[in-house]
Design a protein around this motif. Structure first.
Motif, short mmCIF file in Angstrom:
data_model
loop_
_atom_site.label_atom_id
_atom_site.label_comp_id
_atom_site.label_asym_id
_atom_site.label_seq_id
_atom_site.Cartn_x
_atom_site.Cartn_y
_atom_site.Cartn_z
N ARG A 135 0.80 -1.16 0.02
CA ARG A 135 0.18 -0.12 0.25
C ARG A 135 0.79 1.28 -0.06
NH1 ARG A 135 -3.98 0.09 4.53
NH2 ARG A 135 -5.28 1.29 3.19
N ARG A 136 2.27 1.00 0.04
CA ARG A 136 3.26 2.15 -0.04
C ARG A 136 2.76 3.08 1.21
NH1 ARG A 136 5.21 1.09 -4.94
NH2 ARG A 136 3.89 0.67 -6.66
N ILE A 137 2.86 2.51 2.31
CA ILE A 137 2.66 3.16 3.48
C ILE A 137 4.18 3.46 4.21
CG2 ILE A 137 1.68 3.25 5.68
CD1 ILE A 137 -0.21 3.32 3.67
N ALA A 138 4.63 4.60 4.56
CA ALA A 138 5.82 4.99 4.90
C ALA A 138 6.13 4.25 6.03
CB ALA A 138 6.08 6.39 5.08
N CYS A 139 7.42 3.73 6.27
CA CYS A 139 7.61 2.84 7.77
C CYS A 139 8.48 4.04 8.60
CB CYS A 139 8.40 1.64 7.39
SG CYS A 139 9.12 1.02 9.01
N ASP A 140 7.98 4.34 9.74
CA ASP A 140 8.87 5.24 10.46
C ASP A 140 8.82 4.38 11.89
OD1 ASP A 140 6.62 6.00 12.21
OD2 ASP A 140 6.31 7.71 10.51
N GLY A 141 9.67 5.10 12.73
CA GLY A 141 9.89 4.35 14.27
C GLY A 141 8.61 4.25 15.02
N ALA A 142 8.00 5.21 14.97
CA ALA A 142 6.65 5.30 15.69
C ALA A 142 5.72 4.60 15.49
CB ALA A 142 5.97 7.07 15.62
N GLU A 163 -4.94 1.10 8.94
CA GLU A 163 -5.61 1.33 7.70
C GLU A 163 -5.79 2.70 7.20
OE1 GLU A 163 -9.61 -0.37 8.05
OE2 GLU A 163 -9.77 0.52 10.09
N HIS A 164 -5.52 3.65 8.14
CA HIS A 164 -5.92 5.02 7.94
C HIS A 164 -4.37 5.90 7.67
CE1 HIS A 164 -10.20 4.61 8.78
NE2 HIS A 164 -9.78 4.31 9.85
N TRP A 165 -3.64 5.25 7.78
CA TRP A 165 -2.40 5.94 7.47
C TRP A 165 -2.11 6.12 5.88
CZ3 TRP A 165 1.09 2.02 10.43
CH2 TRP A 165 1.24 2.23 11.91
N PRO A 166 -1.88 7.28 5.40
CA PRO A 166 -1.81 7.60 3.95
C PRO A 166 -0.61 6.82 3.28
CG PRO A 166 -1.32 9.52 5.25
CD PRO A 166 -1.57 8.48 6.32
N ALA A 167 -0.85 6.78 2.23
CA ALA A 167 0.44 6.44 1.35
C ALA A 167 1.31 7.48 1.13
CB ALA A 167 -0.19 5.88 -0.19
N SER A 168 2.66 7.40 1.05
CA SER A 168 3.61 8.48 0.91
C SER A 168 4.84 8.00 0.28
CB SER A 168 3.98 8.86 2.09
OG SER A 168 4.87 7.88 2.86
N ARG A 169 5.80 9.07 -0.05
CA ARG A 169 6.70 8.77 -0.91
C ARG A 169 7.84 8.28 -0.07
NH1 ARG A 169 6.71 11.99 -6.07
NH2 ARG A 169 4.63 12.96 -6.17
N GLY A 170 7.75 8.22 1.30
CA GLY A 170 8.67 7.71 2.31
C GLY A 170 9.31 6.31 1.80
N TYR A 220 7.75 -11.23 -2.56
CA TYR A 220 7.26 -11.45 -4.15
C TYR A 220 5.72 -11.95 -4.12
CZ TYR A 220 6.71 -13.97 -8.31
OH TYR A 220 6.42 -14.30 -9.70
N ALA A 221 5.37 -12.79 -3.20
CA ALA A 221 3.97 -13.10 -3.10
C ALA A 221 2.99 -11.78 -2.77
CB ALA A 221 3.76 -14.15 -1.84
N ALA A 222 3.34 -11.05 -1.68
CA ALA A 222 2.61 -9.94 -1.65
C ALA A 222 2.63 -8.99 -2.77
CB ALA A 222 3.30 -9.04 -0.53
N ALA A 223 3.51 -8.92 -3.66
CA ALA A 223 3.72 -8.06 -4.73
C ALA A 223 2.58 -8.75 -5.79
CB ALA A 223 4.91 -8.01 -5.30
N SER A 224 2.62 -10.02 -5.74
CA SER A 224 1.69 -10.85 -6.70
C SER A 224 0.44 -10.62 -6.53
CB SER A 224 2.20 -12.22 -6.65
OG SER A 224 1.69 -13.05 -5.91
N GLN A 225 -0.15 -10.30 -5.05
CA GLN A 225 -1.47 -10.12 -4.52
C GLN A 225 -1.93 -8.79 -5.16
OE1 GLN A 225 -3.60 -12.44 -3.61
NE2 GLN A 225 -1.81 -13.58 -4.04
N LEU A 226 -1.08 -7.75 -5.07
CA LEU A 226 -1.31 -6.44 -5.62
C LEU A 226 -1.40 -6.30 -7.11
CD1 LEU A 226 -1.12 -3.45 -4.80
CD2 LEU A 226 1.29 -3.23 -5.33
#
Length: 158
Positions: free
Chosen positions: A45-52, A116-123, A148-154
């Motif tokens: 879903r291209r959700i940025a991963c950060d420490g928090a 689920e409400h975290w927005p997609a980002s470029r991070g 790879y399996a996750a990407a194939s679902q997308l």
């Protein structure tokens, strides 16, 4: 459920060739498979991963896994050999396995409700490597199988 919910994603991803084995290897190395599946879902879903965010998901997942999922899994695994010789115990073991699966579904629903409400980002959306940073074994092959399996679902729209 929605087409893009975490539970449906996890089931479809886990059913891909090699993913079950990869997840069991990661689990044996100390990973939380539900948390990894959530991480793969967030990466897709291209959700940025950060420490928090990472700590928030770990807190939700760790509590449920240690209090509910792990005791059910431990009981089920401890009965494995005996259940091969005792049909009554085999039946109970099957019911424990179903409860374990239901507990994992709840764990995934809790993870989804946080994220689920975290927005997609470029991070950076590199959840899986972050989630496996402290594992005892080198997880890269298993992580690549899961990724790879996750990407194939997308790609398939599931």
């Amino acid at each position: 459920m929605k087409r893009d919910d975490l539970w449906s994603f996890a089931l479809a991803c886990y059913a891909q060739p090699g993913v079950e084995v990869a997840c069991l290897e990661l689990q044996a190395a100390g990973a939380d498979v539900c948390l990894l599946l959530a991480g793969a879902w967030l990466e897709c879903r291209r959700i940025a991963c950060d420490g928090a965010r990472l700590e928030q998901l770990k807190a939700v997942s760790d509590d449920w896994r240690t209090q509910v999922v792990a005791p059910l899994r431990g009981l089920r695994q401890s009965w494995r050999e005996q259940a091969n010789r005792d049909s009554d115990l085999a039946s109970l073991r099957g019911r424990i396995k179903q409860l374990e699966l239901e507990a994992e579904q709840i764990q995934l629903l809790r993870l989804q409700s946080v994220a689920e409400h975290w927005p997609a980002s470029r991070g950076s959306a590199d959840w899986l490597d972050q989630l496996c940073a402290d594992l005892s074994d080198e997880p890269q092959i298993s992580l690549n199988t899961l990724r790879y399996a996750a990407a194939s679902q997308l790609a398939s729209g599931d």
